[in-house]
Design an enzyme around this catalytic site. Structure first.
Site, PDB file in Angstrom:
ATOM      1  CE  LYS A 147      -3.795  -0.632   4.847  1.00 12.44           C
ATOM      2  NZ  LYS A 147      -4.731  -0.037   5.862  1.00 12.44           N
ATOM      3  CG  HIS A 184      -1.883  -1.086   1.284  1.00 11.70           C
ATOM      4  ND1 HIS A 184      -1.676  -2.255   1.609  1.00 11.70           N
ATOM      5  CD2 HIS A 184      -3.271  -1.091   1.173  1.00 11.70           C
ATOM      6  CE1 HIS A 184      -2.763  -2.932   1.337  1.00 11.70           C
ATOM      7  NE2 HIS A 184      -3.701  -2.239   1.269  1.00 11.70           N
TER       8      HIS A 184
END
Length: 342
Positions: free
Chosen positions: A229, A225
């Protein structure tokens, strides 16, 4: 009352659904191989628009749901802005209020021509209660940070406002307990992408129907990600839970988290323009004798798939509130099963 976004290029872009890195089949080790040829980029669910062409157009509401009001908590973040844009396009009423940190208090965020005032922690309960009195049909969407999940859920429950929790992380057991002990309606899901949720639902059905089918198999999990994140993928955790029911032994701390942009591009094939917003998940099963190998993969580029799914969750929850449904806590699989996806 509009904003500009990038339109699709002239070539017909379509999302792909491949369950094998570099192909469209399942590879059964050295003895059987059903994998197809490797595409240029390993896309499974790439829902955002390629950026080679940048024609601009005006965003206008596609359908009218003006009777539904939505307050997006976390409007300063990319995901929050994407949800507001999708909600505006769907014709929902955007409540011009959001919440943030002490440093963000007083900021005015403009999305789709809407000026949204960010309030700090000190007055969020009084502001939320006041806004809910003004918009009794309102639903709060939460895309904040993992550390705020439980406190935010307690706030929504205390005020009595229905909410869609799109933020991952936090103490999930506590989150569900908070929601269940209150009288509010809520959709809580670690994954808002409808197509990915459909895959997850399929995995849950398989786990229920064929328990211990992969007993003794080893599992490798990799998730990638954007660097922002901070927590481990909730989707990966949900899929792993299914594999555990299928007989696979795996600890959550074995998940490989990739947040280095260089590795994401060179090792995983993440398109450079989507490094700031993507979600790649890969699951690799191997038999005890190493002669059977199965790989499952879902790759998402961009945030539109989550934003559209979130709006569907809001519309779904609004119906449940109006009908005074007996069940109050839902997930995205419930939304899918309703059969009214836009």
């Amino acid at each position: 009352m509009s904003s500009t976004v990038k339109a699709s290029p002239s070539n017909n872009f379509r999302p792909k659904l491949n369950f094998l890195y570099g192909g469209s089949g399942i590879s059964f080790g050295s003895r059987v191989n059903v994998a197809l040829s490797k595409p240029r980029v390993p896309e499974v669910l790439c829902m955002s628009t390629p950026t080679t062409t940048t024609t601009q157009h005006q965003v206008t509401p596609m359908s009218k749901h003006n009777d539904v009001a939505i307050l997006v908590n976390g409007c300063t973040g990319n995901m929050g802005k994407a949800v507001i844009s999708a909600a505006y396009s769907a014709g929902l009423h955007i409540v011009p209020v959001s919440f943030g940190s002490t440093e963000e208090a007083g900021q005015m965020v403009e999305v789709c021509g809407k000026d949204i005032l960010v309030h700090g922690p000190s007055d969020k309960e009084s502001v939320l209660a006041s806004v809910f009195d003004e918009h009794p049909n309102m639903i709060v969407v939460d895309y904040t940070v993992p550390a705020a999940v439980n406190d935010n859920a307690e706030l929504y429950s205390k005020v009595g406002v229905p909410f869609v929790m799109g933020t991952t992380g936090g103490d999930r057991d506590r989150l569900y307990k908070i929601a269940e002990n209150s009288k509010v309606y809520a959709v809580i899901s670690p994954q808002m992408g409808k197509q990915v949720v459909a895959f997850l639902a399929t995995m849950e059905i398989m786990a229920e129907q064929f328990p211990e089918a992969f007993s003794g198999y080893s599992l490798q999990v990799l998730e990638s990600h954007q660097a922002g994140k901070l927590d481990t993928s909730g989707t990966a955790k949900a899929i792993i839970s299914c594999f555990r029911k299928l007989g696979v032994s795996f600890d959550m701390d074995q998940i490989q988290m990739i947040r280095d942009p260089k590795k994401q591009i060179e090792m995983l094939g993440v398109p450079e323009e989507h490094v700031p917003g993507h979600a790649f998940h890969m699951y690799h099963l191997k038999s005890p004798d190493q002669i059977v190998s199965l790989k499952f993969q879902d790759n998402v580029c961009g945030r539109s798939i989550y934003a559209e799914g979130t709006v569907d969750a809001v519309l779904f929850l609004s119906k449940k509130v109006k009908s005074k449904a007996g069940k109050r806590i839902y997930n995205m699989i419930d939304v899918l099963r309703e059969g009214n996806m836009r």
